[in-house]
Design a protein around this motif. Structure first.
Motif, PDB file in Angstrom:
ATOM      1  N   ALA A   1     -13.923  -0.047  -1.546  1.00  0.00           N
ATOM      2  CA  ALA A   1     -12.514   0.295  -1.784  1.00  0.00           C
ATOM      3  C   ALA A   1     -11.828   0.533  -0.446  1.00  0.00           C
ATOM      4  O   ALA A   1     -12.465   0.928   0.535  1.00  0.00           O
TER       5      ALA A   1
ATOM      6  N   ASP B   1     -13.795  -5.668  -6.001  1.00  0.00           N
ATOM      7  CA  ASP B   1     -14.905  -5.037  -6.733  1.00  0.00           C
ATOM      8  C   ASP B   1     -15.907  -6.096  -7.191  1.00  0.00           C
ATOM      9  O   ASP B   1     -17.110  -5.913  -7.055  1.00  0.00           O
TER      10      ASP B   1
ATOM     11  N   THR C   1      -5.168   3.413  -3.816  1.00  0.00           N
ATOM     12  CA  THR C   1      -4.359   2.298  -4.285  1.00  0.00           C
ATOM     13  C   THR C   1      -3.434   2.818  -5.371  1.00  0.00           C
ATOM     14  O   THR C   1      -3.882   3.176  -6.450  1.00  0.00           O
TER      15      THR C   1
ATOM     16  N   ALA D   1      -1.770  -4.844  -6.824  1.00  0.00           N
ATOM     17  CA  ALA D   1      -2.939  -4.196  -6.219  1.00  0.00           C
ATOM     18  C   ALA D   1      -4.114  -4.155  -7.182  1.00  0.00           C
ATOM     19  O   ALA D   1      -5.268  -4.265  -6.761  1.00  0.00           O
ATOM     20  N   THR D   2      -3.844  -4.013  -8.466  1.00  0.00           N
ATOM     21  CA  THR D   2      -4.939  -3.985  -9.440  1.00  0.00           C
ATOM     22  C   THR D   2      -5.704  -5.304  -9.451  1.00  0.00           C
ATOM     23  O   THR D   2      -6.926  -5.311  -9.602  1.00  0.00           O
TER      24      THR D   2
ATOM     25  N   CYS E   1       0.865  -1.179   0.000  1.00  0.00           N
ATOM     26  CA  CYS E   1       0.000   0.000   0.000  1.00  0.00           C
ATOM     27  C   CYS E   1       0.906   1.234   0.000  1.00  0.00           C
ATOM     28  O   CYS E   1       2.132   1.129   0.115  1.00  0.00           O
TER      29      CYS E   1
ATOM     30  N   THR F   1      -7.841  -5.373  -6.254  1.00  0.00           N
ATOM     31  CA  THR F   1      -8.953  -4.426  -6.410  1.00  0.00           C
ATOM     32  C   THR F   1     -10.046  -5.010  -7.297  1.00  0.00           C
ATOM     33  O   THR F   1     -11.233  -4.889  -6.988  1.00  0.00           O
ATOM     34  N   GLU F   2      -9.649  -5.662  -8.389  1.00  0.00           N
ATOM     35  CA  GLU F   2     -10.634  -6.296  -9.276  1.00  0.00           C
ATOM     36  C   GLU F   2     -11.416  -7.382  -8.545  1.00  0.00           C
ATOM     37  O   GLU F   2     -12.632  -7.492  -8.693  1.00  0.00           O
TER      38      GLU F   2
END
Length: 164
Positions: A121, A115, A126, A107-108, A86, A111-112
């Motif tokens: 979030a 989500d 991020t 991180a992507t 982070c 996050t996906e």
């Protein structure tokens, strides 16, 4: 850079630490700090479940390195971690001058997943590590560990939903 067999061995240990963190009620993250000679200097797992949201393993590695290693040793060390740092942990990594970072999951990706599961979030933006610490070498993700990491994070989401 392509991840080496040694990188994958260290990342697999990080996954074990992430599983241990989950079993203790924490978020599933684990990290190792490895010296330039290949010696594992420190192992940490996430410990924020008791209420201190800053108890990330990557921050613990940076704090320990700043207190115990000379600048050249820090620069030659590699941080292995299950999830991309982070912004807080990236900044700590940069401030103490640690070297290369190897991540199992970016991180992507996380996050996906979150989500897709309808999770909110995180409270902090991020950002890619490279945006926080320009010039740092970051390798990963490790596609061969993605399914296992996704399962650990899914288990954490389900656990937390059951507690609500």
């Amino acid at each position: 850079m392509t991840l080496t067999d040694t990188d994958l061995i260290h990342l697999r240990r990080c996954v074990e630490l992430a599983r241990e963190a989950l079993e203790h009620g924490d978020m599933p993250f684990g990290s190792l700090l490895v010296g330039a000679d290949g010696t594992v200097l420190l192992e940490e797992r996430n410990q924020e479940g008791a209420g201190d949201a800053t108890r990330h393993p990557e921050l613990a590695l940076a704090t320990w390195a700043g207190a115990h290693l000379a600048p050249a040793e820090r620069a030659g060390a590699t941080a292995y971690t299950t999830g991309e740092h982070c912004a807080m942990c990236s900044a700590a990594h940069g401030w103490v001058g640690l070297g290369r970072i190897v991540v199992a999951v970016r991180a992507t990706q996380l996050t996906e997943w979150l989500d897709g599961w309808g999770e909110p979030a995180p409270p902090v933006a991020t950002l890619p590590i490279e945006q926080v610490v320009p010039g740092v070498v970051v390798d990963g993700p490790a596609p061969e560990l993605a399914d296992e990491m996704q399962a650990l994070h899914r288990a954490r989401v389900e656990r937390d939903r059951a507690r609500r």
